[in-house]
Design an enzyme around this catalytic site. Structure first.
Site, PDB file in Angstrom:
ATOM      1  N   SER A 298       0.823  -1.209   0.000  1.00 34.77           N
ATOM      2  CA  SER A 298       0.000   0.000   0.000  1.00 34.77           C
ATOM      3  C   SER A 298       0.862   1.266   0.000  1.00 34.77           C
ATOM      4  O   SER A 298       1.508   1.582  -0.975  1.00 34.77           O
ATOM      5  CB  SER A 298      -0.955  -0.043   1.201  1.00 34.77           C
ATOM      6  N   ASP A 309       9.914   5.825 -10.216  1.00 35.68           N
ATOM      7  CA  ASP A 309       9.493   6.505 -11.444  1.00 35.68           C
ATOM      8  C   ASP A 309      10.231   7.821 -11.654  1.00 35.68           C
ATOM      9  O   ASP A 309      10.532   8.203 -12.787  1.00 35.68           O
ATOM     10  CB  ASP A 309       7.983   6.760 -11.420  1.00 35.68           C
ATOM     11  N   LYS A 323      -0.812  -4.143  -3.264  1.00 31.07           N
ATOM     12  CA  LYS A 323      -2.115  -3.588  -2.871  1.00 31.07           C
ATOM     13  C   LYS A 323      -2.163  -2.123  -3.297  1.00 31.07           C
ATOM     14  O   LYS A 323      -1.577  -1.264  -2.656  1.00 31.07           O
ATOM     15  CB  LYS A 323      -2.366  -3.693  -1.368  1.00 31.07           C
TER      16      LYS A 323
END
Length: 438
Positions: A298, A309, A323
């Site tokens: 999460s 990224d 998740k």
């Protein structure tokens, strides 16, 4: 000119007529579609009501309409996805206790993975952690009760209990040939979400165990305290099951100064949101290594994936849990509620975390670093210093309490060598520091 004007006007009038005709047909089609949809809804509700009546009338065991409805709601919600659920009066009460009060528990976060009740992560220092529960363990039984077809909330309700009371978990572990039975005594679950240590003179180790409301403040305080001497940071998110979204966003913002951090998209546009970084919140630009594993879920996946990224840090370890969905608790009345997935998280590149997780840049499995090093094999230049230190130990100049106090704030080479993932992370960080000339 008259003919030309006539032709132009005629063309316009034809266009208006066609537009009106198309608009009328579209309106008629939309209304017809609404009628068909409403008819389908009524047919579906009639079928549901009929099944309820048949079961109530012919089922071999007596069952009330209220019990039937509860079972129907539980089945419907649990079949939507692994995290949606219907909360009965008891479940809803337990949820409020969990979020607002003190309770006895084991100290594990669980989720459903491929239909099995799976340990996302044991919380460091809790009864489950001390008993040897590991991320990825599948809980087959709680005491003698099977977890097959059990919801997450039902499992949590059973595992939570009176402080000091025992519980037995039967678990399946990938590397073990047969199920293991682990006995645990429930305890009060108190968690330090952030703690920091030093590695050498210029590397700061920051461990975040879960994303509670103190994470941003604690991490910021730690970075500011050692900013003058820190040349690199190891951010350890292993076995971190997640927590508050705003804390995950704020943690990423400490390391990047612009761009998207994460976005969430749902069925309703009102649930869509994009979270972006601000240069005002950026505290450091030193090289960064992030440690992850299968127990990182999460919010941990948002942090590690977003930093990946942005190419802000090197991600080391194992693939995360996967998740990437957003749940809210929506009360039905004062005593009951539903927990519903309303959106999914998307990383800056547009990729989703859900059921995929974050793949590390460098995959490293847990374990110890094995060497044939002779502890007394030292260089000539270090001999005098080494013997002085040994003499101090003999003379009692280095007290045991002082050594223990140092271990709270310093990670030794010996400790690093017992943690392969940390060792690789530190080595990468040292290389980055040299490359950048820090």
């Amino acid at each position: 000119m008259k003919n030309k004007k006539f032709i132009t006007l005629g063309f316009a009038s034809i266009t208006v007529s066609l537009a009106l005709l198309f608009s009328t047909n579209l309106f008629a089609y939309t209304e017809a579609a609404k009628e068909v949809k409403e008819s389908s809804r009524l047919e579906a509700l009639a079928k549901f009501t009929k099944v309820i009546s048949i079961v109530e009338q012919y089922n071999v065991d007596d069952i009330t309409i209220e019990e039937l409805m509860d079972k129907a709601l539980q089945g419907m919600m649990s079949n939507l996805d692994a995290h949606s659920n219907y909360l009965t009066q008891k479940d809803y009460k337990n949820l409020k206790v969990q979020t607002n009060g003190e309770f006895g528990g084991l100290g594990i976060t669980v989720g459903l993975k491929d239909g099995a009740l799976t340990v996302i992560a044991p919380i460091e220092g809790t009864p489950a952690d001390k008993a040897g529960i590991k991320a990825g363990d599948i809980i087959l039984k709680v005491d003698n009760q099977s977890t097959l077809n059990m919801t997450i909330d039902e499992a949590v309700s059973i595992m939570r209990g009176k402080v000091g009371s025992p519980i037995e978990l039967t678990i399946v572990r990938e590397e073990e040939p047969k199920p293991l039975k682990i006995n645990i005594v429930r305890g009060i679950i108190t968690i330090d979400s952030v703690y920091t240590k030093s590695i050498g003179n210029d590397i700061q180790y920051i461990r975040v165990t879960n994303f509670d409301k103190k994470v941003i403040d604690e991490v910021a305080k730690a970075i500011k305290k050692r900013k003058a001497t820190t040349k690199g940071i190891v951010l350890d998110l292993r076995n971190n099951p997640g927590g508050l979204l705003d804390q995950a966003v704020g943690l990423v913002d400490i390391f990047i100064d612009n761009g998207d951090i994460v976005s969430q998209k749902g069925k309703n546009k009102a649930d869509d949101e994009v979270f972006t970084a601000s240069s005002q919140n950026t505290l450091t630009k030193v090289p960064l290594v992030v440690l992850i594993n299968g127990g990182s879920a999460s919010a941990s996946e948002i942090v590690s994936g977003s930093l990946q990224d942005h190419k802000r840090g090197i991600i080391v370890g194992q693939n995360t849990f996967g998740k990437g969905s957003v749940q809210v608790v929506l009360p039905i009345n004062e005593e009951e509620a539903i927990k519903l997935t309303i959106a999914r998280y998307y990383l800056p590149s547009g990729r989703t975390i859900q059921a995929i997780g974050v793949k590390p840049d460098i995959e490293v499995f847990p374990g110890e670093v094995t060497t044939n090093k002779n502890d007394f094999a030292i260089k000539e230049a270090d001999l005098k210093k080494h013997l002085e230190e040994e003499l101090e130990k003999v003379d009692g100049k280095i007290e045991e309490d002082e050594a223990q106090e140092d271990s709270k704030y310093i990670i030794t080479d010996e400790a690093i060598n017992k943690d392969m993932q940390l060792k690789v992370g530190v080595d990468i960080l040292k290389a980055l520091i040299i490359t950048k000339g820090l």
